[in-house]
Structures are given as C-alpha cells and as structure tokens.
Design an enzyme around this catalytic site. Structure first.
Site, PDB file in Angstrom:
ATOM      1  N   TYR A   1      14.194 -16.946   4.531  1.00 39.42           N
ATOM      2  CA  TYR A   1      14.537 -15.527   4.623  1.00 39.42           C
ATOM      3  C   TYR A   1      15.160 -15.008   6.073  1.00 39.42           C
ATOM      4  CZ  TYR A   1      13.173 -10.628   4.523  1.00 39.42           C
ATOM      5  OH  TYR A   1      13.164  -9.227   4.882  1.00 39.42           O
TER       6      TYR A   1
ATOM      7  N   GLY B   1      -7.598 -17.335   6.432  1.00 41.30           N
ATOM      8  CA  GLY B   1      -8.519 -16.570   7.062  1.00 41.30           C
ATOM      9  C   GLY B   1      -7.892 -15.106   7.366  1.00 41.30           C
TER      10      GLY B   1
ATOM     11  N   LYS C   1       1.862 -12.644  14.431  1.00 40.12           N
ATOM     12  CA  LYS C   1       1.442 -11.426  14.828  1.00 40.12           C
ATOM     13  C   LYS C   1       2.939 -10.500  15.069  1.00 40.12           C
ATOM     14  CE  LYS C   1      -0.637  -9.465  19.134  1.00 40.12           C
ATOM     15  NZ  LYS C   1      -1.917  -8.758  18.845  1.00 40.12           N
ATOM     16  N   ARG C   2       2.853  -9.291  14.710  1.00 40.10           N
ATOM     17  CA  ARG C   2       4.103  -8.527  14.498  1.00 40.10           C
ATOM     18  C   ARG C   2       3.743  -7.123  15.277  1.00 40.10           C
ATOM     19  NH1 ARG C   2       6.018  -9.066   8.605  1.00 40.10           N
ATOM     20  NH2 ARG C   2       6.781 -11.064   8.617  1.00 40.10           N
TER      21      ARG C   2
HETATM   22  P1  NAD Z   1      12.991  -3.961  -2.669  1.00 40.01           P
HETATM   23  O1  NAD Z   1      12.731  -5.174  -3.503  1.00 40.01           O
HETATM   24  O2  NAD Z   1      12.023  -2.995  -3.256  1.00 40.01           O
HETATM   25  O3  NAD Z   1      14.464  -3.521  -2.916  1.00 40.01           O
HETATM   26  C1  NAD Z   1      15.573  -4.267  -2.969  1.00 40.01           C
HETATM   27  C2  NAD Z   1      16.408  -3.758  -4.020  1.00 40.01           C
HETATM   28  O4  NAD Z   1      17.804  -4.234  -3.875  1.00 40.01           O
HETATM   29  C3  NAD Z   1      15.818  -4.011  -5.375  1.00 40.01           C
HETATM   30  O5  NAD Z   1      15.979  -2.758  -6.237  1.00 40.01           O
HETATM   31  C4  NAD Z   1      16.792  -4.928  -6.020  1.00 40.01           C
HETATM   32  O6  NAD Z   1      16.954  -4.795  -7.555  1.00 40.01           O
HETATM   33  C5  NAD Z   1      18.211  -4.708  -5.270  1.00 40.01           C
HETATM   34  N1  NAD Z   1      18.921  -5.739  -5.210  1.00 40.01           N
HETATM   35  C6  NAD Z   1      18.578  -7.042  -4.846  1.00 40.01           C
HETATM   36  N2  NAD Z   1      19.965  -7.738  -4.697  1.00 40.01           N
HETATM   37  C7  NAD Z   1      20.826  -6.874  -5.225  1.00 40.01           C
HETATM   38  C8  NAD Z   1      22.265  -7.132  -5.481  1.00 40.01           C
HETATM   39  N3  NAD Z   1      22.941  -8.249  -4.943  1.00 40.01           N
HETATM   40  N4  NAD Z   1      22.888  -6.080  -5.930  1.00 40.01           N
HETATM   41  C9  NAD Z   1      22.536  -4.768  -6.175  1.00 40.01           C
HETATM   42  N5  NAD Z   1      21.209  -4.664  -5.844  1.00 40.01           N
HETATM   43  C10 NAD Z   1      20.315  -5.716  -5.473  1.00 40.01           C
HETATM   44  O7  NAD Z   1      12.691  -4.078  -1.230  1.00 40.01           O
HETATM   45  P2  NAD Z   1      12.454  -3.077   0.040  1.00 40.01           P
HETATM   46  O8  NAD Z   1      11.160  -2.936   0.244  1.00 40.01           O
HETATM   47  O9  NAD Z   1      13.038  -1.665  -0.323  1.00 40.01           O
HETATM   48  O10 NAD Z   1      13.413  -3.472   0.896  1.00 40.01           O
HETATM   49  C11 NAD Z   1      14.886  -3.248   1.189  1.00 40.01           C
HETATM   50  C12 NAD Z   1      15.520  -3.992   2.491  1.00 40.01           C
HETATM   51  O11 NAD Z   1      14.562  -3.726   3.610  1.00 40.01           O
HETATM   52  C13 NAD Z   1      15.769  -5.582   2.327  1.00 40.01           C
HETATM   53  O12 NAD Z   1      16.992  -5.851   2.805  1.00 40.01           O
HETATM   54  C14 NAD Z   1      14.527  -6.094   3.001  1.00 40.01           C
HETATM   55  O13 NAD Z   1      14.612  -7.305   3.288  1.00 40.01           O
HETATM   56  C15 NAD Z   1      14.313  -5.205   4.299  1.00 40.01           C
HETATM   57  N6  NAD Z   1      12.919  -5.133   4.644  1.00 40.01           N
HETATM   58  C16 NAD Z   1      11.991  -4.312   4.064  1.00 40.01           C
HETATM   59  C17 NAD Z   1      10.771  -4.360   4.590  1.00 40.01           C
HETATM   60  C18 NAD Z   1       9.722  -3.415   4.104  1.00 40.01           C
HETATM   61  O14 NAD Z   1       8.707  -3.261   4.741  1.00 40.01           O
HETATM   62  N7  NAD Z   1       9.590  -2.783   3.010  1.00 40.01           N
HETATM   63  C19 NAD Z   1      10.352  -5.003   5.621  1.00 40.01           C
HETATM   64  C20 NAD Z   1      11.649  -5.832   6.233  1.00 40.01           C
HETATM   65  C21 NAD Z   1      12.702  -6.003   5.791  1.00 40.01           C
HETATM   66  N1  UDP Z   2      -1.384 -12.262   2.211  1.00 39.05           N
HETATM   67  C1  UDP Z   2      -2.822 -12.219   2.022  1.00 39.05           C
HETATM   68  N2  UDP Z   2      -3.291 -12.330   0.586  1.00 39.05           N
HETATM   69  C2  UDP Z   2      -2.209 -11.632  -0.381  1.00 39.05           C
HETATM   70  C3  UDP Z   2      -0.910 -11.533  -0.057  1.00 39.05           C
HETATM   71  C4  UDP Z   2      -0.634 -11.897   1.228  1.00 39.05           C
HETATM   72  O1  UDP Z   2      -3.501 -12.726   2.796  1.00 39.05           O
HETATM   73  O2  UDP Z   2      -2.614 -11.583  -1.527  1.00 39.05           O
HETATM   74  C5  UDP Z   2      -1.043 -12.324   3.493  1.00 39.05           C
HETATM   75  C6  UDP Z   2       0.068 -13.137   4.059  1.00 39.05           C
HETATM   76  O3  UDP Z   2      -0.290 -14.385   3.957  1.00 39.05           O
HETATM   77  C7  UDP Z   2       0.575 -12.473   5.161  1.00 39.05           C
HETATM   78  C8  UDP Z   2       0.378 -10.894   4.991  1.00 39.05           C
HETATM   79  O4  UDP Z   2      -0.448 -10.933   4.197  1.00 39.05           O
HETATM   80  O5  UDP Z   2      -0.353 -13.072   6.270  1.00 39.05           O
HETATM   81  C9  UDP Z   2       1.604 -10.021   4.609  1.00 39.05           C
HETATM   82  O6  UDP Z   2       2.062 -10.540   3.586  1.00 39.05           O
HETATM   83  P1  UDP Z   2       3.448  -9.911   2.879  1.00 39.05           P
HETATM   84  O7  UDP Z   2       3.555 -10.679   1.472  1.00 39.05           O
HETATM   85  O8  UDP Z   2       3.315  -8.809   2.822  1.00 39.05           O
HETATM   86  O9  UDP Z   2       4.829 -10.182   3.427  1.00 39.05           O
HETATM   87  P2  UDP Z   2       5.166 -10.263   5.072  1.00 39.05           P
HETATM   88  O10 UDP Z   2       4.510  -9.367   5.683  1.00 39.05           O
HETATM   89  O11 UDP Z   2       4.670 -11.431   5.777  1.00 39.05           O
HETATM   90  O12 UDP Z   2       6.539 -10.211   5.172  1.00 39.05           O
END
Ligand code: NAD
Ligand code: UDP
Length: 366
Positions: A171, A239, A325-326
């Site tokens: 990813y 952990g 860590k982020r």
């Molecule tokens: P989400 O899964 O809730 O939303 C993604 C949406 O895109 C879904 O509704 C899905 O149906 C739609 N989708 C996927 N592929 C598609 C396609 N080819 N055509 C049309 N629709 C499509 O995820 P989100 O949390 O809303 O994330 C949105 C974006 O932000 C993503 O690119 C994700 O990688 C990025 N992102 C989100 C977070 C977060 O904290 N939520 C963190 C890091 C990155």
């Molecule tokens: N994680 C966990 N239990 C769960 C799901 C996730 O301990 O049931 C941990 C996972 O290993 C990672 C963090 O929670 O350390 C965040 O995971 P998330 O699925 O939200 O995605 P990420 O932040 O890695 O994109």
C-alpha cells in the site's frame, strides 16, 4: 459569484462523506460556494445527501479503463478534483496485495494524466504510511528520545519501507509511487497538485462493524469498537506498542477546506495532516476506549473488558509488519493554512464512540 465545481472520486467513503457535507454547506455572504460531482461504488454513508440539488452523484468504479469517459467530460472549468478512492485497510494489504497495488496506483494514474491535460488542480490523499518505519526503529535501543529520528517532515524525511516479502508495504509503496508520478507530472507537464498525508483520521462513519454492516477486518478503531459492542476481547497486535497520532475527522476536513480556499498557499506542495498532541500506543488506545465506553454506557463492568494479545502474523497473516511510530510535523499546515486541530484524543474518541454506540449499540442490530 459563480459556484465552483469540485469533483470527488471516493465521495462515498469515510473522508469523502464528511468532505461532501462540508462542501455542500460552504457559503460566502449567504451564497453556496461549491457544486459537487461525486463518484463511488458505495452510497451507504451519503444516503441523506444523494438528492441534494448541488450534488451530482455517479455510482461507478473509476479506473484507468473508464476514467477518460467517466471523469473526462467534467474537467473543463472544474476548480478542483479530490482523489480519495483507494483500498486503505491493512488487512487487505496482506490478504489482497495485487488489488491493493491496482487500487492505489494503476486505477489512479490515468486520472493524474487527465488532470494534467486539463490543468485541473488535483488534491490527492496519499498517506503518512509513505514514511514507513522511523529511523529510530532501525537503530540500537530504538533512540526515540531524539525527535530528529522519528518526526516526519514532508520534504525531508526518507521513506523507510520494509522488504518486499513483507506485503504490508505494498500500500505504502503504491501510494509513494503515485505521489512521485503526481510530482513528476507537475514538474514535466504543469499539473497543479496537492498531496495530503492523513494521520489516522477517526470519526463517525469510519469503516464498518464486522457482522453488522460489513465483513472482514476494518481499521483499528472499528476493530476495538466491535469488540466493545459485541463484548468480545479486544485483540492487541504485537503488544500494542506501536503508536499513532489520532486526528478528528472534522479537524482533518477543515484542513482540506482551507486548502480549497487558499489555492496559492496549498497548490504544488505536500501536507502532513495530523494531531501531533494525540500520539497514543495501541495499548493506550484500547484502555482509553474501554474507559470512555464505560462512561458512555454508564456500565462500570465495561472497565474489566478483556484484552487478548495476538501476533501480527496471527491477526493479519504472513507478511505483516507494523509502522512503529507516526508523529508528523505540521508546521507547513499551520503556516500556510493557519490550521490547528481542535479536538484532543479523548474528545475525538468520545465523539466517534458515541456515534458508534448510538448507531450500532445493542438496541440497534444490523
Ligand atoms: P474509505 O475506504 O472509507 O473510502 C474510500 C472510498 O473510495 C470508498 O467509499 C470506496 O467505495 C471508494 N472507492 C475505492 N476505489 C474506488 C474506485 N476505483 N472508484 C470509485 N470509488 C472507489 O477510506 P477513507 O478513510 O475515506 O480514505 C480515503 C483516502 O484517504 C484513501 O485514499 C486513503 O488511502 C487515504 N487515507 C486515509 C486515512 C484515514 O485516516 N482515514 C489515512 C491515510 C490515508
Ligand atoms: N491493531 C490492533 N488490533 C486490532 C487492529 C489493529 O492492535 O484489532 C493495531 C495494528 O497492528 C496497528 C494499529 O492498530 O499497530 C493501527 O492499525 P490500523 O488498522 O488502524 O491501520 P494503520 O494505522 O496501520 O494504517
């Protein structure tokens, strides 16, 4: 003032649904600012807005084969395009790596070309995961006492992903390649762009609760929430020492809106968007969610909610490796967008969990 047309690909997702609400509500001097063209395969999170007169929604999967036909005709005169559509759930990276790469790079790269051709401003949600692991995590004793070894700066911090056999990184690698493709298309062909790196945005409508409105393993907030709702043990991976910085969705979408309002500041750069004050280990996240859920339900028994320890391999399957860590620096968003998150960790969790309790609680099955 004529309204600005904004395209949102992935409008039906967690972030898309919140962004849509804000776009449709935005006004200047009592006049609406945006018309929205939304694309997604899913509508469950935006049902209440589908009839809005300033939303034109198309239910479709957008990919390289149809993007020209589906999105192309709408780009002339378009103010901005948000590219949000992606597979973005760690369980999928390990179980379905090809689909993860297709979704995060192959499905999207033609959209970059189209925006470049029409000079449409592309705001793309990448991820904080492009930074991979921290430098500190590779050093003896980890050295987390030195912020220089873990803080993530948009244009300086290297991207340290694990080996290819650890499929978790497919990813991040696909997102990083798309970022590079967007940046190269900017330098080569003048694409106006903004890259957004979200840091664990949490809030209502995030993901789904397995067994109720979806199947599989969602992101951590929904996993912990399902365990609380269904009185099952919270599963803590490796952990629970990994940290995340949790950011409330309203604060996050506020940053996106500020970008739209300030094109001179927001274009052609990269933004970390995260609440650096809300860093939490996953073990602390679990215990804080347990505490807050006891408050929400008024049931003191919730405080004894069981935790089950599992390895990453047991939970996700082979090829899982975690980001240790982020922590973002957000100086750029503060300076250019005057952006500051307003919700701390407890406020974020409380608002999110109240939503899940009210919508999925015991009184309300599937
Ligand atoms: P989400 O899964 O809730 O939303 C993604 C949406 O895109 C879904 O509704 C899905 O149906 C739609 N989708 C996927 N592929 C598609 C396609 N080819 N055509 C049309 N629709 C499509 O995820 P989100 O949390 O809303 O994330 C949105 C974006 O932000 C993503 O690119 C994700 O990688 C990025 N992102 C989100 C977070 C977060 O904290 N939520 C963190 C890091 C990155
Ligand atoms: N994680 C966990 N239990 C769960 C799901 C996730 O301990 O049931 C941990 C996972 O290993 C990672 C963090 O929670 O350390 C965040 O995971 P998330 O699925 O939200 O995605 P990420 O932040 O890695 O994109």
């Amino acid at each position: 003032m004529s309204r600005k047309r904004v395209i949102v690909v992935g409008v039906g997702g967690f972030i898309g649904s919140h962004l849509l609400e804000r776009l449709l509500a935005a006004e200047v001097d009592g006049e609406p600012v945006y018309d929205v063209l939304g694309f997604d395969t899913s509508t469950s999170k935006i049902e209440g807005l589908l009839d809005h007169p300033r939303l034109k929604f198309t239910k479709t999967y957008v990919d390289a084969s149809n993007v020209e036909e589906v999105i192309g005709p709408h780009l002339d005169g378009c103010y901005a395009l948000f590219s949000l559509a992606a597979v973005c759930n760690p369980a999928e990276y390990v179980a379905n790596p090809v689909f993860t790469i297709e979704s995060n790079f192959i499905d999207s790269y033609k959209l970059v070309e189209l925006c470049a051709k029409k000079k449409v401003w592309m705001l793309h949600t990448s991820t904080c995961e492009v930074y991979g692991r921290t430098i500190a995590s590779y050093l003896d004793g980890n050295q987390y006492d030195d912020p220089e070894l873990y803080e993530q700066r948009e244009d300086q911090t290297p991207h340290l992903m694990g080996p290819t056999v650890n499929q978790r990184w497919c990813y991040a690698a696909a997102k990083a390649l798309l970022e590079r493709y967007i940046y190269a298309t900017h330098t080569d062909r003048g694409l106006p762009f903004t890259i957004i790196r979200p840091y664990n945005w949490f809030g209502p409508r995030m993901d789904y609760i397995p067994g109720r409105d979806g199947e599989g393993t969602p992101r951590v907030m929904a996993c912990f929430m399902k365990a609380l709702l269904d009185k099952e043990p919270i599963q803590l991976v490796d952990g629970g020492t990994a940290t995340r910085t949790v950011t409330y969705i309203d604060d996050s979408v506020d940053a996106l809106m500020r970008m739209l309002e300030r094109p001179e500041q927001a274009q052609n750069t990269f933004f970390n968007i995260g609440n650096r004050q809300s860093e939490v280990t996953m073990a602390e996240l679990a215990s804080t969610m347990v505490e807050i859920y006891a408050e929400i339900t008024g049931d003191p028994e919730v405080r004894n909610h069981p935790i089950r320890h599992v390895t990453g391999e047991e939970f996700y399957g082979p090829g899982y490796e975690d980001c240790d860590k982020r922590v973002p620096t957000v100086a750029r968003a503060e300076e250019l967008l005057d952006w500051h998150p307003n919700n701390d960790l407890r406020q974020t969790l409380r608002k999110t969990m109240v939503y899940f309790h009210e919508n999925y609680g015991a009184a309300k099955p599937a």
